[in-house]
Write an enzyme that holds these catalytic residues in place. Structure first.
Site, PDB file in Angstrom:
ATOM      1  N   VAL A  85      93.519  58.828  46.606  1.00  0.00           N
ATOM      2  CA  VAL A  85      93.554  59.150  48.037  1.00  0.00           C
ATOM      3  C   VAL A  85      92.535  60.213  48.414  1.00  0.00           C
ATOM      4  O   VAL A  85      92.532  60.700  49.518  1.00  0.00           O
ATOM      5  CB  VAL A  85      94.967  59.589  48.479  1.00  0.00           C
ATOM      6  CG1 VAL A  85      95.945  58.454  48.342  1.00  0.00           C
ATOM      7  CG2 VAL A  85      95.438  60.808  47.694  1.00  0.00           C
ATOM      8  N   SER A 129      92.944  53.316  31.228  1.00  0.00           N
ATOM      9  CA  SER A 129      93.759  52.114  31.175  1.00  0.00           C
ATOM     10  C   SER A 129      93.894  51.530  32.574  1.00  0.00           C
ATOM     11  O   SER A 129      94.337  52.212  33.499  1.00  0.00           O
ATOM     12  CB  SER A 129      95.140  52.419  30.607  1.00  0.00           C
ATOM     13  OG  SER A 129      95.990  51.296  30.734  1.00  0.00           O
ATOM     14  N   THR A 172      88.696  69.462  49.533  1.00  0.00           N
ATOM     15  CA  THR A 172      87.997  70.143  48.440  1.00  0.00           C
ATOM     16  C   THR A 172      88.196  69.496  47.069  1.00  0.00           C
ATOM     17  O   THR A 172      87.590  69.947  46.094  1.00  0.00           O
ATOM     18  CB  THR A 172      88.457  71.611  48.361  1.00  0.00           C
ATOM     19  OG1 THR A 172      89.892  71.665  48.333  1.00  0.00           O
ATOM     20  CG2 THR A 172      87.946  72.405  49.548  1.00  0.00           C
ATOM     21  N   LYS A 204      81.096  62.156  58.303  1.00  0.00           N
ATOM     22  CA  LYS A 204      82.033  63.223  58.633  1.00  0.00           C
ATOM     23  C   LYS A 204      81.251  64.493  58.962  1.00  0.00           C
ATOM     24  O   LYS A 204      80.505  65.000  58.130  1.00  0.00           O
ATOM     25  CB  LYS A 204      82.977  63.476  57.453  1.00  0.00           C
ATOM     26  CG  LYS A 204      83.893  64.687  57.626  1.00  0.00           C
ATOM     27  CD  LYS A 204      84.708  64.942  56.372  1.00  0.00           C
ATOM     28  CE  LYS A 204      85.508  66.228  56.480  1.00  0.00           C
ATOM     29  NZ  LYS A 204      86.272  66.519  55.249  1.00  0.00           N
ATOM     30  N   ILE A 230      87.233  66.655  45.653  1.00  0.00           N
ATOM     31  CA  ILE A 230      86.043  66.080  45.030  1.00  0.00           C
ATOM     32  C   ILE A 230      84.983  67.146  44.794  1.00  0.00           C
ATOM     33  O   ILE A 230      84.290  67.131  43.767  1.00  0.00           O
ATOM     34  CB  ILE A 230      85.518  64.906  45.873  1.00  0.00           C
ATOM     35  CG1 ILE A 230      86.485  63.713  45.732  1.00  0.00           C
ATOM     36  CG2 ILE A 230      84.105  64.512  45.469  1.00  0.00           C
ATOM     37  CD1 ILE A 230      86.161  62.541  46.614  1.00  0.00           C
TER      38      ILE A 230
END
Length: 502
Positions: free
Chosen positions: A50, A42, A348, A81, A350
């Site tokens: 974040v 939705s 960690t 990174k 993701i």
């Protein structure tokens, strides 16, 4: 043998990063099965949004779904990174770096760090970080692509990316729908269970539509609409080890300086603050324990430390570290926040979605959903969560911020059995204990031990195969090799401008 009851339809409940990673990955990896995949989300329900820092495994995900890294960087305002810098964890004003790369070169079957420990005891002053190319690139704001064929371990390193989470989800949504995934924008009013076996039969939308499926993937966030609410799988609380239970996130305008190719985690009074540099803004957040500070005080600390104008109102989050007792129950697999939560100290979130998808595809069931497959998946998932938990706990227990209530408390937290075994082996002789489903390998643990100056009682006797004079010369050549490689790197900002045009 033929599959008598093949899966024909998968319903993914929830969008965001988890939902669209699932849709994209399943559509690509299982394309030969011609599955009907539907994402129900939705637009009226916000996502946490974040999770903007990753670990190098994300590059494997990009490859699996056929996303080019330049395209990801371009579409998500991404940056590179090389690791995480920890400011103030050992003591106020001190810092160290956890890199995505190896340290030094082993010799005669002996790990490099054993030789370095021997020379440290002999008065050698060059820090361990001098022998890690990833650390040197990050500290100098440089970029260099990893070599496919490095000459030795000095050239072994990797990188991850920072990205705007909402833009990443949007990119994946476009890719998934282009690959046949159906997108339904609606609220779920109820979940229907099968009268026969208690599995999820369908989700019913607030407009009355009923969406049935053979398999369901719960990406509904902290709500855990299917696994937690509908199937009643309980939550295992880990606050005894990781008591931070709140976070405040505020993006701010990026300054004039080039974005550094690293994430920063800065120790604060009751937790820590993240700093994630994107091309168009900075991601900021304060993870803290409500037993040691108030929400308003935490927000004040965060807003006072922003390096630019705030771009949104503060987003306050509440969570409990831990996980669902089972990640796969009947015909439901949960991913992301619906399955559990580990604070983003080592980025960690993701990678746990990604590894969960990889396990799920490897164990992909038929409509009977053999309980033995679920049991295997659950055992592996719990182990992965526990290994990361222990690594995060090490960060807190090793802190040197004496006289501050939160940090004094964290040093007193008893280690888990798994962490105690690792610490004992290290402190006795500089040895690493490797476990099944360890996300973080020896170099990561070494960076923590060195950063907190947690040294073993002695080095291995095998390091005495070389005398001090030989080792001094060998180590000097390694440092020269790292310095020489840096001359081939380019500024991070120049790389981004060249690759993504911004």
């Amino acid at each position: 043998m033929t599959n008598a009851q093949p899966i024909r339809s998968i319903v993914i409940v929830g969008g965001g990063t988890a939902g669209w990673m699932a849709a994209t990955y399943l559509a690509r990896r299982l394309a030969h099965l011609r599955l009907d995949i539907t994402v129900v989300e939705s637009s009226a329900i916000g996502t946490v949004g974040v999770g903007e820092a990753t670990v190098p495994a994300i590059r494997d995900f990009f490859a699996a779904v056929e996303l080019g890294e330049p395209d990801v960087l371009r579409e998500t305002e991404g940056t590179i990174k090389f690791g995480i810098r920890f400011d103030g964890w050992k003591a106020p004003g001190e810092r160290f770096f956890h890199p995505f790369g190896l340290y030094g070169v082993p010799a005669r079957g002996v790990p490099f760090h054993q030789y370095w420990l021997k020379m440290r005891a002999a008065g050698e002053t060059a820090p361990l970080s001098d022998y890690c190319l990833a650390t040197q690139l990050a500290e100098r704001g440089l970029f260099l692509p990893p070599s496919d064929r490095p000459a030795n371990d000095l050239g072994v390193f990797n990188f991850a990316v920072h990205f705007d989470a909402s833009k990443f989800a949007a990119l994946l949504r476009r890719l998934a729908t282009a690959n046949g995934v159906r997108h339904v924008d609606a609220r779920i009013a109820r979940v229907d269970l099968s009268a026969e076996n208690g599995a999820v039969a369908a989700v019913v939308l607030d407009d009355g539509r009923r969406i049935a499926g053979d398999l369901f993937v719960d990406c509904s966030g902290f709500r855990s609409l299917l696994l937690g609410d509908a199937l009643g799988v309980p939550y295992i609380d880990w606050r005894q080890w990781l008591p931070c239970d709140r976070a405040i996130a505020i993006p701010c305008r990026a300054g004039d300086r080039a974005p550094p190719p690293l994430t920063t985690a800065t120790a604060r009074e009751a937790g820590w603050q993240w700093h994630i540099p994107l091309r168009h803004r900075i991601g900021n957040g304060y993870v803290y324990c409500s037993d040691f500070t108030s929400d308003d005080a935490a927000e004040g600390v965060l807003t006072a430390s922003l390096e630019g104008e705030a771009l949104a109102a503060p987003n306050r989050l509440r969570f409990t570290t831990g996980h669902r007792a089972r990640f796969w129950e009947k015909n439901v697999v949960a991913l992301g926040l619906a399955s559990g939560f580990l604070e983003p100290l080592e980025s960690t979130s993701i990678t746990l979605i990604q590894s969960g998808l990889e396990r799920f595809v490897a164990l992909f069931p038929d409509r009977a959903c053999d309980a033995r497959l679920a049991a295997t998946y659950n055992r592996q998932s719990v182990l992965e969560f526990e290994r990361i938990r222990d690594f995060l706990l090490l960060h807190y227990r090793a802190n040197g911020r004496v006289g501050e209530p939160f940090w004094d408390h964290m040093r007193s937290v008893p280690p888990t059995e798994g962490l105690r075994i690792k610490l004992d082996a290290w402190r006795a002789g500089g040895e690493f204990v490797r476990n099944e489903w360890d996300t973080f390998q020896d170099p990561s643990w070494l960076s923590m031990y060195a950063g907190f100056e947690d040294w073993p009682a002695r080095h291995s006797v095998l390091a005495d195969q070389f005398d001090e004079a030989e080792l001094r010369e060998i180590l000097a050549r390694m440092r020269e090799a790292v310095a020489g490689t840096l001359r081939h790197a380019e500024p991070h900002a120049a790389f981004l401008a060249r690759v993504v045009g911004g």
